[in-house]
Design a protein around this motif. Structure first.
Motif, short mmCIF file in Angstrom:
data_model
loop_
_atom_site.label_atom_id
_atom_site.label_comp_id
_atom_site.label_asym_id
_atom_site.label_seq_id
_atom_site.Cartn_x
_atom_site.Cartn_y
_atom_site.Cartn_z
N ARG A 179 38.56 36.62 41.81
CA ARG A 179 38.61 36.37 40.37
C ARG A 179 39.89 37.55 39.89
N CYS A 180 39.70 38.73 40.78
CA CYS A 180 40.62 39.84 40.39
C CYS A 180 42.22 39.11 40.96
N LEU A 181 41.97 38.47 41.99
CA LEU A 181 43.45 37.76 42.29
C LEU A 181 43.90 36.85 41.34
N SER A 182 43.05 36.16 41.04
CA SER A 182 43.63 34.69 39.98
C SER A 182 43.88 35.52 38.57
N ALA A 183 43.32 36.83 38.33
CA ALA A 183 43.80 37.16 37.02
C ALA A 183 45.15 37.86 37.02
N CYS A 184 45.44 38.63 38.45
CA CYS A 184 46.64 38.95 38.66
C CYS A 184 47.57 37.87 38.54
N MET A 185 47.37 36.71 39.10
CA MET A 185 48.45 35.71 39.28
C MET A 185 48.57 35.24 38.00
N ALA A 186 47.80 35.12 37.08
CA ALA A 186 47.92 34.52 35.82
C ALA A 186 48.73 35.37 34.90
N ILE A 187 48.54 36.73 35.12
CA ILE A 187 49.44 37.84 34.54
C ILE A 187 50.82 37.47 34.99
N SER A 188 51.30 37.31 36.40
CA SER A 188 52.41 37.12 36.76
C SER A 188 53.12 35.90 36.32
N VAL A 189 52.19 34.75 36.46
CA VAL A 189 52.79 33.55 36.07
C VAL A 189 53.23 33.75 34.54
#
Ligand code: ADP
Length: 659
Positions: free
Chosen positions: A84-94
């Motif tokens: 979940r943490c990773l997907s949040a980080c990815m969402a931020i990056s995208v």
């Protein structure tokens, strides 16, 4: 609210929101789902900051998400929470990447907009009409200069494609043809046409239009413009006109020069032809060097050249030696006894005449005083001391040349001698004629006294034959014979006096008597010519002084001339010899009823050898004039108003012998 303040506010709000999300995320176990809210932080940052700020904000948000996960889940990590943490980080990056690319897009758009308005500004600021047209040649863009130049609204013109309306009707055909060809062949248009201006006048403008590949549309479009070349075209036209005129006048000039040259050459040929083959004598001398000397003399203030030259013989010699004979003709060489022209030219100029230096001085004076022509008499010194009396003329030509010509007077002098001989001969002939005429008159005059003497002698003889003649009667008869013989002797003496040649005896003359004697003398001639000679003379006319033989000769001549003049005349032929006493002279007038003297002859009448008669010798009047002059009078002629000529002269009175 200023832009800066707004941006600060947004950034602060973004910071606060990020802090709030981190707090919630790290204390509450929402399994990182809350970290999705960081996207809102990024949106706020992107609205206020640059791309770099967004990247930083995204990095901070990712760090905070991971930090919050570590705080909540590190003591008991699970795969699910890490994912979940990773997907949040990815969402931020995208999201950051998306925001970043949007930002770049906006910047590009802005750049595009500004460069477009820059182009527009540029296009409108140049003083040329510019356009862009599609491959079919239809104009799609016109800059503002169009309106400035033509006064027409560019958008209206573009809408109706009515830009050709401003072209001068006379240039329309060539414009359409040129543009059509250029569009069809995708070539350049380069043409000058007249374009109607805002004020209604037409000015020459240059159309320049060329095809180019548009980077935007990838199609071939045309870019072109109009520039004002009116002044240049007009100047060029004027120049061409001027050139044409110049060429024309140049041609005329050339023609004139040619004609003049031909004429000059002809004149030159004629001149040299005349010079070389003429029987007239010519010499051409070059005075140019001498003229330079004269200029120097003049510049010294000399005004009397002759006196100056007399005072400065060395200067005179210098001027003389500067004169050169450039040309003489055969006729002159011949006249001076030379074989050839070269033989003559070899002799020094100043020695050609006996008074050569004087002749040349006169020619120097011509230049000095600006005289073009002189003439006079001189004696040329020919070969072997031959003397030729001549009448010389000198004329100044251009370039310091003098042309002289000489007329040989030797012949003329011979003629003069002949004339004098003829005159003497004529006078003698006249006397002989007079003798002839006198003989007749003597015969007539002597006839009567001789007859009377004969009769007296016969009477005496008869008386003697009868015997015892009366002495008284005989004495009377012999006295009468003696008287008659005396008369005869007087007649003979008078006649002898009159006709002795060469004896000019000035004496007192009874002019009335002389006139009537002359009429008697000419009686027969006058009768034959049917001429009436009237003598008008007062009885008491005083005696005049002169030579009776010559005066009678004058009368005879004048009467004979008048008779000749009237010979073919049908009506009255009358000569009047009028003698009238004046104060100190007697005036004689011989008039006739003939045709008078034609005006053109009146001057020449007294010249020797002037005659209008087939058998005349033209010496009569000349002799009359000199005879009258010898007696102290002047013979003149006028025409009478009534027609006929009038010859008149005065003769001086014979002074009374002192008592
Ligand atoms: P000549 O008689 O030989 O001609 P003169 O010297 O006597 O020479 O005359 C010269 C000319 O003058 C004549 O030929 C004639 O033409 C003109 N002349 C002289 N007297 C008269 C006159 N009375 N009327 C008209 N012409 C005259």
């Amino acid at each position: 609210m200023t832009e800066r303040f707004r941006r600060h506010l947004l950034l602060i709000s973004a910071g606060l929101l990020a802090a709030l999300v981190f707090w919630i995320d790290s204390i509450a176990e929402y399994n990182s789902a809350i970290s999705i809210l960081y996207l809102a932080v990024l949106v706020l940052v992107s609205a206020a900051g640059s791309g770099n700020v967004v990247v930083r904000a995204a990095q901070v948000c990712v760090v905070l998400t991971i930090l919050a996960w570590a705080v909540v889940h590190l003591h008991q990590p699970s795969v699910a929470s890490a994912l979940r943490c990773l997907s949040a980080c990815m969402a931020i990056s995208v999201t950051a990447a998306l925001l970043l690319s949007r930002k770049r897009l906006e910047a590009t758009k802005q750049d595009l907009g500004s460069s477009r308005s820059e182009v527009e500004l540029f296009a409108n600021s140049v003083p040329f009409v510019l356009w862009r047209s599609n491959p079919r040649g239809e104009i799609e863009y016109l800059n503002e200069s169009w309106t400035t130049v033509t006064g027409l609204d560019r958008w209206t013109v573009l809408e109706g494609q009515r830009y050709n309306e401003v072209v001068h009707p006379d240039d329309m055909a060539v414009l359409v043809e040129t543009v059509t060809t250029a569009v069809a062949n995708r070539t350049m248009t380069d043409l000058k046409v007249r374009v109607r201006q805002a004020d209604g006048s037409y000015r020459w403008m240059q159309i320049y239009d060329r095809p180019a590949l548009s980077p935007l549309t990838g199609q071939v479009e045309r870019y072109g413009g109009l520039s004002d070349v009116h002044d240049e075209v007009v100047a060029k036209e004027e120049l061409q006109q001027l050139r044409k005129e110049l060429e024309a006048s140049n041609e005329r000039l050339e023609q004139r020069v040619n004609e003049r040259t031909t004429e000059l050459m002809r004149t030159e040929r004629r001149y040299s032809g005349l010079f070389d083959v003429s029987n007239m004598t010519f010499a051409e001398m070059d005075f140019s060097a001498a003229e330079a000397i004269l200029d120097q003399i003049k510049s010294r203030g000399v005004t009397d050249l002759r006196s100056y030259m007399t005072a400065h013989p060395e200067e005179f010699a210098r001027a003389l030696s500067a004169i050169q004979t450039t040309r003489v003709n055969d006729a002159l060489a011949r006249m001076m006894g030379y074989e050839s022209v070269s033989e003559l030219v070899a002799s020094p100029t100043a020695q050609f005449a006996e008074d050569g230096p004087e002749v040349l001085l006169r020619q120097l004076e011509m230049y000095f005083y600006g005289v073009d022509h002189i003439d006079g008499r001189t004696v040329l010194a020919g070969k072997d001391g031959r003397r030729i009396p001549v009448y010389s003329t000198a004329t100044r030509l251009p370039d310091g040349l003098h042309l002289s010509s000489y007329v040989n007077l030797s012949d003329q002098e011979r003629i003069e001698e002949m004339r004098q001989a003829a005159q003497a001969e004529l006078a003698r002939a006249n006397r002989v004629a007079t003798v002839g005429a006198f003989s007749a008159s003597i015969a007539h005059e002597l006839n009567q006294p001789i007859t009377s003497m004969l009769m007296d002698a016969q009477t005496g003889l008869r008386l003697v034959a009868r015997g015892s003649p009366e002495i008284e009667t005989l004495t009377r008869i012999l006295q009468r014979v003696a008287k008659t013989a005396q008369r005869v002797a007087a007649i003979v003496q008078r006649t002898r006096d009159n006709i002795v040649a060469g004896r000019r005896a000035v004496k007192a003359i009874d002019i009335r008597r002389l006139a009537s004697d002359t009429r008697d003398l000419l009686d027969q001639d006058l009768k034959r010519a049917d001429v009436e000679l009237e003598i008008l003379c007062e009885e008491a006319v005083p005696m005049i002084k002169g030579d009776p033989v010559e005066l009678q000769q004058v009368f005879v001549n004048l009467v004979n001339n008048a008779t000749d003049a009237m010979r073919d005349q049908p009506d009255t032929r009358r000569i009047t010899l009028a003698i009238a006493a004046e104060e100190v002279a007697v005036r004689v007038r011989v008039t006739d009823t003939g045709p008078g003297i034609p005006d053109e002859h009146i001057e020449k009448l007294f010249e020797p050898f002037f005659t209008t008669k087939a058998t005349g010798i033209g010496m009569g009047l000349q002799i009359c004039r000199s005879a009258v002059e010898a007696m102290g009078g002047q013979l003149t002629v006028t025409n009478l108003a009534s027609g006929g000529a009038c010859f008149s002269f005065d003769l001086p009175l014979a002074l009374k012998e002192p008592a």
